[in-house]
Write a protein that holds these residues in place. Structure first.
Motif, short mmCIF file in Angstrom:
data_model
loop_
_atom_site.label_atom_id
_atom_site.label_comp_id
_atom_site.label_asym_id
_atom_site.label_seq_id
_atom_site.Cartn_x
_atom_site.Cartn_y
_atom_site.Cartn_z
N HIS A 68 0.84 -1.20 0.00
CA HIS A 68 0.00 0.00 0.00
C HIS A 68 0.87 1.24 0.00
O HIS A 68 0.60 2.21 -0.70
CB HIS A 68 -0.93 0.00 1.21
N ALA A 69 1.94 1.22 0.81
CA ALA A 69 2.81 2.40 0.90
C ALA A 69 3.47 2.67 -0.44
O ALA A 69 3.48 3.81 -0.93
CB ALA A 69 3.87 2.17 1.98
N GLN A 70 4.01 1.63 -1.05
CA GLN A 70 4.70 1.81 -2.34
C GLN A 70 3.75 2.33 -3.41
O GLN A 70 4.06 3.27 -4.15
CB GLN A 70 5.29 0.48 -2.82
N GLN A 71 2.58 1.68 -3.47
CA GLN A 71 1.62 2.03 -4.52
C GLN A 71 1.13 3.47 -4.34
O GLN A 71 1.14 4.27 -5.29
CB GLN A 71 0.43 1.07 -4.39
N THR A 72 0.74 3.80 -3.12
CA THR A 72 0.21 5.15 -2.86
C THR A 72 1.30 6.19 -3.11
O THR A 72 1.06 7.22 -3.74
CB THR A 72 -0.32 5.23 -1.40
N ALA A 73 2.49 5.91 -2.63
CA ALA A 73 3.60 6.88 -2.78
C ALA A 73 3.95 7.08 -4.25
O ALA A 73 4.21 8.21 -4.69
CB ALA A 73 4.83 6.38 -1.99
N ALA A 74 3.97 5.99 -5.00
CA ALA A 74 4.34 6.11 -6.43
C ALA A 74 3.30 6.96 -7.18
O ALA A 74 3.66 7.79 -8.02
CB ALA A 74 4.44 4.72 -7.06
N ILE A 75 2.03 6.77 -6.84
CA ILE A 75 0.99 7.57 -7.51
C ILE A 75 1.16 9.05 -7.14
O ILE A 75 1.15 9.93 -8.02
CB ILE A 75 -0.43 7.07 -7.14
N ILE A 76 1.38 9.32 -5.87
CA ILE A 76 1.55 10.71 -5.43
C ILE A 76 2.74 11.34 -6.16
O ILE A 76 2.65 12.45 -6.71
CB ILE A 76 1.73 10.77 -3.90
N ALA A 77 3.86 10.62 -6.19
CA ALA A 77 5.08 11.19 -6.79
C ALA A 77 4.89 11.47 -8.28
O ALA A 77 5.40 12.46 -8.80
CB ALA A 77 6.24 10.24 -6.56
N ARG A 78 4.15 10.59 -8.96
CA ARG A 78 4.01 10.76 -10.42
C ARG A 78 2.89 11.73 -10.80
O ARG A 78 2.95 12.36 -11.85
CB ARG A 78 3.79 9.40 -11.09
N LEU A 79 1.89 11.83 -9.91
CA LEU A 79 0.76 12.71 -10.22
C LEU A 79 1.09 14.17 -9.91
O LEU A 79 0.58 15.08 -10.57
CB LEU A 79 -0.44 12.25 -9.38
N GLY A 80 1.94 14.39 -8.92
CA GLY A 80 2.27 15.76 -8.48
C GLY A 80 2.68 16.66 -9.64
O GLY A 80 2.02 17.68 -9.91
N PRO A 81 3.74 16.31 -10.37
CA PRO A 81 4.20 17.17 -11.45
C PRO A 81 3.14 17.36 -12.55
O PRO A 81 3.03 18.43 -13.14
CB PRO A 81 5.41 16.42 -12.03
#
Ligand code: UD1
Length: 355
Positions: A68-81
């Motif tokens: 869950h942490a990896q998946q949520t973090a990856a989405i946040i990191a890629r969606l931000g920009p």
């Protein structure tokens, strides 16, 4: 008006499709579709886009599987920009999956307005990852679209201003109503009566004792009625991990169904056994008895007005309920139509968003 829809997992696709279609009627709206890639298999994703008439996503973040942490973090990191550059007027998120809460966090922190479709549902069970996703997403949302009035009550109790909350009905039922005629050509090979089973929740299928008991129970039930069991990739993996193939041999284990296949099989089923959220709603609409292998449901209207029975994780109870049904000892449930589950929820959403 620049609107971004964010979807990621199978249950998002049938909710986003009707909202996308409804917003197309508004010439001032420009829409973009972002797929996080949480679900990535052809059978878990691509086939749904085709059948639901969703366009190819403008962006695929390709986050794939992970904790869950990896998946949520990856989405946040890629969606931000992406949101920083596009600066949408609205971001719309759906349901309660990890992609939903990740996109909600990004939008809220950038000050981008956020709309949540299927807001307000509560199981009151924080051991369920989806419950955490729901609570957080609702707190961050500027517009909250609820499928049933219990959602409005839950949100009021959590201090969310009623001015932000709109009871619009169930967008997933919009899709069901639109595609039911097309589903008729599927499930032609279905036997005259059968049990349809879907199980994928980690709390159920990652528990070797419980999954073994489930397979043993279903194997016994299959002596009375054929058991059709399309498998989520996680469930298929667990059956292999714990050498349950021998028991599984008595059941008809199939790859995941497409949307139209699943709808057709549900419509013809004698009964459905599930741990899914959406299936409780679809069976209620279709009037097919549903037995839910969970201790709670965030969709209580499926019990009060629909066809759903919560059996908990009590497999003796499940078997007893199924035997009662197969012995003809269950009177036909008087299924009442659920208010606003009328095929027009997404039109109501589009109208509110654009005004
Ligand atoms: C997610 C949602 C759940 C929803 C379900 C519908 C969260 C927290 N959970 O659970 O609410 O009911 O989707 O299916 O967001 N996998 C594949 N191919 C795919 C997708 C997944 O093989 O296309 C496998 C991977 O091994 C992955 C596992 O399935 O690790 C679970 O996928 P994941 O997206 O983490 O959660 P779901 O159990 O599908």
């Amino acid at each position: 008006m620049n609107i971004f829809h964010v979807v990621g997992a199978r249950p998002n696709f049938m909710k986003a499709a009707p909202v996308w279609q409804a917003l197309r009627a508004y010439h001032q709206v420009r829409q973009s579709l972002v797929h996080t890639g949480q679900h990535y298999d052809e059978a878990m994703s691509d086939v749904f886009f085709r059948q639901l008439d969703l366009p190819t996503p403008d962006v695929n973040l390709e986050v794939g599987a992970g904790t869950h942490a990896q998946q949520t973090a990856a989405i946040i990191a890629r969606l931000g920009p992406l949101f920083e550059e596009a600066r949408p007027d609205w971001v719309i998120v759906y349901g309660d999956v990890n992609s939903t809460v990740a996109a909600a966090l990004v939008a809220a922190k950038l000050g981008v307005r956020l709309a949540h479709v299927e807001a307000g549902l509560r199981s009151f069970d924080r051991s369920m990852p989806e419950e955490i996703n729901r609570v957080v997403t609702d707190q961050l949302s500027d517009l909250l679209f609820t499928p049933s009035s219990d959602g409005n009550e839950n949100l009021a109790r959590e201090g969310i201003s009623p001015a932000k909350v709109h009871l619009v009905g169930n967008v997933m039922i919009d899709t069901l109503i639109r595609l039911l005629p097309r589903a008729r050509s599927f499930a032609q090979e279905a036997p005259p009566s059968f049990l349809l089973v879907t199980l994928h929740r980690a709390a159920n299928v990652d528990d070797p004792v419980f999954l073994t008991n489930v397979m043993e129970t279903l194997a016994r039930v299959s002596e009375r009625i054929p058991v059709i069991f399309p498998l989520h990739p996680r469930t298929r993996q667990r059956i292999a991990d714990w050498n349950l193939e021998a028991l599984a041999g008595r059941l008809r284990l199939l790859p995941p169904f497409s949307y139209l296949e699943f709808l057709a099989w549900q419509g013809k089923a004698t009964a459905v056994v599930t741990d899914s959220g959406g299936v409780q709603e679809e069976t209620s609409f279709l009037g097919v008895p549903c037995y839910t292998l969970r201790d709670n449901t965030e969709r209580p209207v499926t019990i009060t007005l629909g066809t759903n029975t919560l059996v908990g994780r009590d497999l003796d109870r499940l078997e007893a309920e199924l035997n009662k049904l197969l012995n003809g000892n269950v009177s036909q449930r008087d299924v009442k139509s659920i208010p606003l589950w009328d095929g027009k929820a997404s039109e109501r959403i589009a109208s509110i968003l654009t005004h």
